[in-house]
Structure formats: C-alpha cells, structure tokens
Design a protein around this motif. Sequence first.
Motif, PDB file in Angstrom:
ATOM      1  N   LEU A   1       0.822  -1.196   0.000  1.00  0.00           N
ATOM      2  CA  LEU A   1       0.000   0.000   0.000  1.00  0.00           C
ATOM      3  C   LEU A   1       0.865   1.258   0.000  1.00  0.00           C
ATOM      4  CD1 LEU A   1      -2.798   1.353   0.166  1.00  0.00           C
ATOM      5  CD2 LEU A   1      -2.640   1.161   2.661  1.00  0.00           C
ATOM      6  N   ALA A   2       1.891   1.266   0.849  1.00  0.00           N
ATOM      7  CA  ALA A   2       2.789   2.418   0.918  1.00  0.00           C
ATOM      8  C   ALA A   2       3.544   2.613  -0.394  1.00  0.00           C
ATOM      9  CB  ALA A   2       3.774   2.238   2.075  1.00  0.00           C
ATOM     10  N   LEU A   3       4.010   1.519  -0.967  1.00  0.00           N
ATOM     11  CA  LEU A   3       4.743   1.625  -2.234  1.00  0.00           C
ATOM     12  C   LEU A   3       3.840   2.107  -3.368  1.00  0.00           C
ATOM     13  CD1 LEU A   3       6.914  -1.632  -2.042  1.00  0.00           C
ATOM     14  CD2 LEU A   3       7.759   0.723  -2.004  1.00  0.00           C
ATOM     15  N   SER A   4       2.599   1.620  -3.394  1.00  0.00           N
ATOM     16  CA  SER A   4       1.690   2.028  -4.463  1.00  0.00           C
ATOM     17  C   SER A   4       1.327   3.503  -4.352  1.00  0.00           C
ATOM     18  CB  SER A   4       0.423   1.166  -4.435  1.00  0.00           C
ATOM     19  OG  SER A   4      -0.276   1.339  -3.212  1.00  0.00           O
ATOM     20  N   VAL A   5       1.198   4.030  -3.117  1.00  0.00           N
ATOM     21  CA  VAL A   5       0.936   5.456  -2.935  1.00  0.00           C
ATOM     22  C   VAL A   5       2.113   6.282  -3.453  1.00  0.00           C
ATOM     23  CG1 VAL A   5       0.634   7.278  -1.216  1.00  0.00           C
ATOM     24  CG2 VAL A   5      -0.654   5.145  -1.015  1.00  0.00           C
ATOM     25  N   ALA A   6       3.343   5.801  -3.177  1.00  0.00           N
ATOM     26  CA  ALA A   6       4.535   6.500  -3.672  1.00  0.00           C
ATOM     27  C   ALA A   6       4.562   6.508  -5.205  1.00  0.00           C
ATOM     28  CB  ALA A   6       5.791   5.832  -3.125  1.00  0.00           C
ATOM     29  N   VAL A   7       4.215   5.367  -5.818  1.00  0.00           N
ATOM     30  CA  VAL A   7       4.179   5.285  -7.292  1.00  0.00           C
ATOM     31  C   VAL A   7       3.128   6.247  -7.846  1.00  0.00           C
ATOM     32  CG1 VAL A   7       3.616   3.781  -9.235  1.00  0.00           C
ATOM     33  CG2 VAL A   7       5.037   2.935  -7.372  1.00  0.00           C
TER      34      VAL A   7
ATOM     35  N   ASN B   1       3.920   9.371 -10.494  1.00  0.00           N
ATOM     36  CA  ASN B   1       3.271   9.498 -11.803  1.00  0.00           C
ATOM     37  C   ASN B   1       2.460  10.778 -11.937  1.00  0.00           C
ATOM     38  OD1 ASN B   1       3.388   6.988 -13.797  1.00  0.00           O
ATOM     39  ND2 ASN B   1       3.531   6.202 -11.705  1.00  0.00           N
ATOM     40  N   ARG B   2       1.995  11.326 -10.826  1.00  0.00           N
ATOM     41  CA  ARG B   2       1.254  12.594 -10.863  1.00  0.00           C
ATOM     42  C   ARG B   2       2.109  13.714 -11.432  1.00  0.00           C
ATOM     43  NH1 ARG B   2      -4.039  14.113  -9.991  1.00  0.00           N
ATOM     44  NH2 ARG B   2      -3.386  15.864  -8.708  1.00  0.00           N
ATOM     45  N   LEU B   3       3.427  13.562 -11.317  1.00  0.00           N
ATOM     46  CA  LEU B   3       4.333  14.589 -11.820  1.00  0.00           C
ATOM     47  C   LEU B   3       4.220  14.753 -13.338  1.00  0.00           C
ATOM     48  CD1 LEU B   3       7.530  13.663  -9.739  1.00  0.00           C
ATOM     49  CD2 LEU B   3       5.891  15.507  -9.272  1.00  0.00           C
ATOM     50  N   PHE B   4       3.729  13.720 -14.030  1.00  0.00           N
ATOM     51  CA  PHE B   4       3.620  13.767 -15.489  1.00  0.00           C
ATOM     52  C   PHE B   4       2.310  14.383 -15.968  1.00  0.00           C
ATOM     53  CE2 PHE B   4       6.434  10.098 -14.678  1.00  0.00           C
ATOM     54  CZ  PHE B   4       7.528  10.470 -15.444  1.00  0.00           C
TER      55      PHE B   4
END
Length: 546
Positions: free
Chosen positions: A156-162, A166-169
Amino acid sequence: MKEILLRNKKAFIIYVLASTLFVEDVIVSNIIFSNLVGLVQTKNMGRFYLLIGLMAGQAVLGQVLFVFSRFKRIGFMKDTILYIRNAAFDTIITKSYRSFNRKLRSEYISNLVNDINNFENGFFYSILNIIFLMTTYFAALLILLFMDWRLALMMLALSVAVYWINRLFQKKTVAMQAEVQKSSEHFTVSVSNTFSGLEILKLNRIEDRFLHNTMREVDMVEKKKFRFAVFTYWQRKFSFLIGTIVFILLLVYVLSFMMEGADLARIFFTVTIANSMIWPITEAMPLMNEAESHAKVVERILSKDVEDGTSGTEPFNFCNAIEANSLSFYYGDRMILKDASFKLMKGRKYLIKGASGAGKSTLMNLLPKVAEPSEGVVLVDGTDLCEISEKSFNEKASFVYQDVFLFEDTIRNNIALYKPYTDEEIMEAARGAGLESFISSKANGLDEVIEENGKNISGGERQRISIARAIIRKPDILFADEITSALDETLGRLVEDTMLSLDTTVVAVSHRFYPGVTEKYDHVIEIVNGKVREMTTSEYLSGVES
C-alpha cells in the motif's frame, strides 16, 4: 467532466460495474494457476486434470463476461458522446456574435469532429482500464490483508509513492494533448480555407504553393502527435521500471520470510496478488493522465465565455431613436471609424454609403452589437446597448444578408424557420416579400421543397425568402447588408423596393443606385475617411449629381 459522467447516475453505475467484471477472471485465474504451480510439490494428477478443466471453464466464462460487459458499457458510451456533441453544438450556436466571430467556422468544425472523435477513442479506453485496474488493486489489497497484513501495508505504501511519482507527469500530458488539439484545429482551418479558394488557386496555377503549405501543416500535426505518443510511451515505460523494481523487492521479501516450509501454491498466489497491487497503479496512472488530457479538451469546447452570460438584462424597447454617440473603431492600429454620431429614428429608412473598405459593414456590425466599439456607445432610447439583453434584441431585430442560408425543406419551413406560425401569417409575410405569385405557381404551394442552398430557385427568390423571414417576425428594425449585389438590375430593384415598402425601420448597406427606388430612403449615412455624415437622401443625391 464529472458532471457529464454523473448526469445519469444509474447508467454510470452500470458502466462501472460492467467494467469491474473482468476482475473475477484475474482473481480466479490466479488461484487456478497458483494451484497448478503447487502441483510441483504434490504431483497430484487428479487435481491437475480438475484444475485444467476449471481453467477451460474460466476461459469460457471470461469471454461471456467480456461480451456482457461490452453490451452494458456501450450504451453509456454512446449516450455520453451524443450528449457531448449536442452540448458542444449548443455551446457554439448560443454564443454571442462577438464571441462566435473570435474563431473561424472551420475551427468549430474541428472541435465538433476531430476533437470529440479523439475524446471518444481515447477517454473511454482509459476510463475502462482505470476502473478495471483500480478494482483489481483494491480486491488484491483485501485478499492480501487476510494473507499477510504486513506485506499488504508495505505494498500500500509503495503504491501510494508510485501514484505521486506518476502525478508529476499529469500537467505535461495535459499540455501536450492541448497542443495536439490546437494543431489539428489549425490544420482543419488551413484545409478549409484552401478548398474555399480552390477555383482561384487553379485559375492562377498556384495550387502547388498551397499544397506545400498544407503538407507543412500535416507535418506539424503529426510531429505533435508523435511527441505526445513518445511522451506517454516513456511515461508507461518509467512506470513499468518502477513496477519491476517493486516486484523484485516483493520477491526478496517472499524468499526471505516465506520459503521455509511454505506451501508453493500459497507462495505463488501471494506473489501474484501482491503483484496485482503494484502493476495496476503503474499502468493506471499514465491512463489517468491521458484521460485528464482528453477531458480538458472537451471542457474547453463546452466552456461558455463569461460575456455570453453577462450580455445585459434590460429589454430591447425601440420606441423613438437609436443613437450612435462618438463611435470609434480600430482594427489593430488602423482607424476604421472616428467619432461617429447620428440618430436612427423609428420607422425611417437609412442607407449607409461609402467607398469599398470605408467601414460600412463595420458600422452595420456596431449598431446591433455584433462588434464592440473601441470608443463610444450605442443608445436605444437612452439605454446603453451593452445593458440590453441580446436575446431580447434578437427577438425584435431582423437581418438580411447577401448570402442567404436556405436548407432542403419546404418553403413554409424556410420562411418560418420551424416556428409555429399559421399559414395566414406565412402567406402575409410572403406577400410582403413579393413571393405570392412564386408560391402559387408551385404545385405544392408552401409545401414545395426547396433544394439545399436553394439550387432550384432564382437568386431573387432566395433573397425574397430571406425578406419574408424578416417580415414574419414583425421586427422593430431590419438590417440589410448588400443584399442586391449578386442580383441583376431588375431583380435588385424589385428586392430593394420590397424591403423599403416594409413598415419597419430599415438600415441598409448598398453600393447600387436604382432610380425611383433609392430615393425612397429617408436618410443617407455616408462614411468618408472614417468620418460619418448624416443627411437626407435628397441632399446626398444632389451632392452626387453636382
């Protein structure tokens, strides 16, 4: 876009549920495949055949679910696209004159065709996969919480980081899609303009030059599309790289903490379920950015200009005079009109004269608020025209132009424009426009069909239909711009005489002089070097003769 998708909540819920049906196939297939891997330990051939049968059954069920899902989703997609097309068309045709004329007609065509087609092809593909991927993600999270809550929280923590990476794009994706849209729009405009003047291009043998320009526009569109495709491709590849790294960390965790004495089927299922948490995020985020970029294009098409909602609220009541007070108009640095002041008295006929390019059409556009003056105001019985409702003005004003718009339908509908006028009212307007003998000569009378753009009637009859349209509305004021310029002298005389016989205020631009007809104007407004001078028709004609 949220409002559009949720306008029919029941249909949207059905669409979402239909898009989640594929998750069953993913979860069940993972369970079956994990158990097949586990057979390496147990070597139970009876269980092997059972699992193969279940896999075949699941394959059939997956196809049934796909067809059912497609059937349930397609209606919502069709209705949404139809709504967007109708809303886009409504947005365009309800614009104010000034707002509408800020763009070329071909740009609106590009919005209605190219942009909405791109939205249809890209947006729903992205939304379908986003719903499927995120449903898979949450289903995997719930399963993993029961199997290994520590691993579930880590994923869950890793997926939030991903997600945030990706929001940066997103901003770049939206901006590049907007560039593609504007470039396609510009290409459509260029091609439309070329086709409009194709006869002139061929007669002067310069079509090759315009072909070169068109190819340059095509090249620019394709380059922007290519850059957008490359950017989104590498965005997905970057997400794939992140997913791969997370998958390797997942394997390290499993090998470190679960190998000793663990069931191979359970290990494999844990890996696939955990994997079903990270890959949906890495794949969904680029799709979210693309869906957002398509949605922004549609939102721009459907957006209404601020001035369209604030065009005035006062009713148009023309009882005495429309007064132009110190009107000036500049086109860039070029002065067209300077300090024009005059009055249009109710019931009188006014002829606007001037050399070609003097500003006659500009003045005609300023009086009904089609264009905004650079300086000065137009007053209707003392009320600023800007404070008057455009809808109210249009209900009591009529416009007749040189280019008459006729459509393939009956004479009745071409005059009434589908409004509920009686036959008596239509015939009264037809008589006023000199169309009575034309209609009586037709076998079907008012129900005689006019071909598209009036190809089966004469130019004079076309203009008289446009005048009949104006008469039937019983306007307080009629604006006519060069309505006889394309007619021969006989027809031109008849059309202009018909217009001047109407019991309404008339403001007309005409470069032609018809003895015995032109004298019927009460006043002439002459434009010379940007200056406006008002005089009686007899004064103007005496000056011309001298």
